[in-house]
Design a protein around this motif. Structure first.
Motif, PDB file in Angstrom:
ATOM      1  N   VAL A 235       8.315   5.863   0.043  1.00 55.98           N
ATOM      2  CA  VAL A 235       9.375   6.247  -0.888  1.00 55.98           C
ATOM      3  C   VAL A 235       9.098   7.623  -1.468  1.00 55.98           C
ATOM      4  O   VAL A 235       9.987   8.474  -1.567  1.00 55.98           O
ATOM      5  N   SER A 236       7.849   7.877  -1.853  1.00 54.17           N
ATOM      6  CA  SER A 236       7.499   9.157  -2.493  1.00 54.17           C
ATOM      7  C   SER A 236       7.649  10.343  -1.552  1.00 54.17           C
ATOM      8  O   SER A 236       7.915  11.462  -1.999  1.00 54.17           O
ATOM      9  N   THR A 237       7.492  10.119  -0.259  1.00 50.15           N
ATOM     10  CA  THR A 237       7.566  11.229   0.704  1.00 50.15           C
ATOM     11  C   THR A 237       8.887  11.287   1.460  1.00 50.15           C
ATOM     12  O   THR A 237       9.203  12.315   2.052  1.00 50.15           O
ATOM     13  N   SER A 238       9.661  10.200   1.431  1.00 51.01           N
ATOM     14  CA  SER A 238      10.869  10.153   2.269  1.00 51.01           C
ATOM     15  C   SER A 238      12.164   9.994   1.492  1.00 51.01           C
ATOM     16  O   SER A 238      13.249  10.053   2.077  1.00 51.01           O
ATOM     17  N   VAL A 239      12.088   9.756   0.182  1.00 53.11           N
ATOM     18  CA  VAL A 239      13.287   9.529  -0.632  1.00 53.11           C
ATOM     19  C   VAL A 239      13.357  10.593  -1.718  1.00 53.11           C
ATOM     20  O   VAL A 239      12.347  10.921  -2.335  1.00 53.11           O
ATOM     21  N   GLU A 240      14.563  11.130  -1.962  1.00 45.08           N
ATOM     22  CA  GLU A 240      14.707  12.160  -2.979  1.00 45.08           C
ATOM     23  C   GLU A 240      14.358  11.604  -4.354  1.00 45.08           C
ATOM     24  O   GLU A 240      14.550  10.417  -4.640  1.00 45.08           O
ATOM     25  N   ALA A 241      13.839  12.465  -5.211  1.00 47.05           N
ATOM     26  CA  ALA A 241      13.246  12.056  -6.480  1.00 47.05           C
ATOM     27  C   ALA A 241      14.164  11.184  -7.334  1.00 47.05           C
ATOM     28  O   ALA A 241      13.729  10.191  -7.917  1.00 47.05           O
ATOM     29  N   ARG A 242      15.445  11.534  -7.410  1.00 45.54           N
ATOM     30  CA  ARG A 242      16.357  10.806  -8.304  1.00 45.54           C
ATOM     31  C   ARG A 242      16.606   9.365  -7.862  1.00 45.54           C
ATOM     32  O   ARG A 242      17.079   8.543  -8.648  1.00 45.54           O
ATOM     33  N   LEU A 243      16.290   9.055  -6.603  1.00 45.56           N
ATOM     34  CA  LEU A 243      16.530   7.713  -6.076  1.00 45.56           C
ATOM     35  C   LEU A 243      15.256   6.883  -5.923  1.00 45.56           C
ATOM     36  O   LEU A 243      15.314   5.717  -5.524  1.00 45.56           O
ATOM     37  N   GLN A 244      14.117   7.476  -6.271  1.00 39.57           N
ATOM     38  CA  GLN A 244      12.850   6.792  -6.014  1.00 39.57           C
ATOM     39  C   GLN A 244      12.644   5.545  -6.872  1.00 39.57           C
ATOM     40  O   GLN A 244      12.169   4.517  -6.382  1.00 39.57           O
ATOM     41  N   ASN A 245      12.989   5.612  -8.163  1.00 33.47           N
ATOM     42  CA  ASN A 245      12.838   4.429  -9.017  1.00 33.47           C
ATOM     43  C   ASN A 245      13.681   3.273  -8.515  1.00 33.47           C
ATOM     44  O   ASN A 245      13.237   2.123  -8.456  1.00 33.47           O
TER      45      ASN A 245
END
Length: 376
Positions: free
Chosen positions: A119-129
């Motif tokens: 998630v931390s490397t493949s998903v944009e920051a705003r959608l990680q939570n």
């Protein structure tokens, strides 16, 4: 990779490793005891093996996170789940059953940290939570599924675990095909061990330990308790686990809630609901409305609470998401292992009502802790 695709692969894997492999023991315990006769102390000790295995596996997963790809670690998680579930299905003694529970429990420790890294490397920051929270909510789906299967297959617990094993095989195949084969490994992650981050993590660690102790009794003995109450309708006792699981879907909103209202508020709400669930079970077990409200509160708040711990941990150990998820989950499992052992002893000596009231008090104590992170 695509966020929805990642959730579609991660959620069922968490459902298998947590719902089917780990928490199903408490659900199936009344039926297992009809074949493998155990007292509550032995049952509690076997339950603790799952959490001990989790602790070992999550330490290995965190240690290997910068050396082995997340996909490879998840393959190990799937295999340990499959072997563990198969062993449980053929067990005829507490020793073999304990071995199966231990192997199945290891799958949970291997499964969570890799998804945090992906998630931390493949998903944009705003959608990680949101992504982390929804993957984590697989626990509730797995729990609901185990409850439904148990109702359909009644007391055929061996066949149930064989069914779980087949599902675990299918989910492993899906993850093997969907997850990225080659992911860049961050070799220079050292801030996860910095003095500043460890200092900020003290309250997180103590809170996680006490929360684990508090909720262990519920996971292990709640259904057995309800089924043995003459005043509780059969449908409520049999459907207890389904209620917990379905309610847990609300926990998938943890990431959205935290983004909107803050980590502190999310933490307090989850702890109050989680502790109240145990309190109700200890004080009002014969009340049908309360008997329904308790699993609703527990299911929704447990998944929500673990989502809060994920965000809290990652916000403390910012440069190592795997470590940020692994530390609170490791301590949570350690607390559950300790709690499971003592829960069986307390239930034997003082009874279930004292056990659940005591668990709730420990839970309420964790409201004293403050979340020191940038997410306030």
């Amino acid at each position: 990779m695509n966020t929805k695709k990642l959730i579609a692969a991660g959620l069922p894997m968490i459902a298998v490793t947590y719902g089917l492999s780990r928490f199903s023991y408490g659900l199936m315990l009344p039926y297992i005891n009809e074949t493998i006769h155990m007292n509550q102390t032995t049952s509690g000790f076997i339950s603790s093996l799952s959490y001990i295995a989790y602790c070992i596996a999550i330490i290995l997963a965190m240690t290997l996170s910068n050396k082995v790809s997340p996909r490879s670690i998840l393959v190990v998680a799937g295999l340990s789940s499959i072997i563990g579930l198969g062993t449980i299905s053929i067990s005829s003694t507490p020793v073999v059953l304990g071995l199966g529970i231990f192997l199945a429990g290891m799958s949970t420790g291997f499964s969570s940290p890799p998804y945090a890294n992906i998630v931390s490397t493949s998903v944009e920051a705003r959608l990680q939570n949101q992504a982390n929270s929804w993957i984590n909510s697989g626990t509730s789906i797995g729990t609901a599924f185990t409850g439904a299967i148990a109702i359909i297959m009644t007391d055929s617990w061996r066949e149930t675990y064989l069914t779980f094993m087949i599902i675990a095989i299918l989910v492993l195949i899906i993850n093997y095909k969907v997850l990225p084969k080659h992911q860049t490994l961050e070799k220079k992650v050292t801030a996860g061990y910095s003095k500043e981050e460890w200092r900020h993590s003290i309250q997180l660690i103590v809170a996680s330990l006490l929360i684990g102790i508090s909720c262990s009794a519920y996971w292990t003995f709640s259904k057995d308790f309800m089924l043995n109450l003459d005043s509780v309708p059969t449908y409520l006792g049999e459907g207890f686990w389904v209620i917990i699981g379905v309610s847990g879907l609300l926990g998938g909103t943890a990431g959205v809630f935290i983004n909107k209202f803050g980590l502190k508020r999310a933490y307090r709400i989850s702890i109050i609901a989680l502790s109240t669930a145990s309190l109700i079970l200890g004080i009002y077990p014969d009340n049908h409305i309360m008997g329904f409200l308790s699993p609703v509160l527990f299911g929704s708040s447990y998944i929500f609470m673990t989502g809060v711990l994920i965000v809290w941990g990652i916000s403390v150990f910012k440069t190592n998401p795997s470590f940020g998820l692994g530390v609170p989950f490791l301590i949570l499992a350690l607390g559950q292992a300790i709690g499971s052992i003592f829960s069986g002893v307390i239930a034997d000596i003082l009874g279930y009502d004292v056990l659940f009231v005591g668990s709730s008090i420990i839970g309420y104590i964790t409201l004293l802790f403050k979340q020191k992170s940038r997410l306030q």
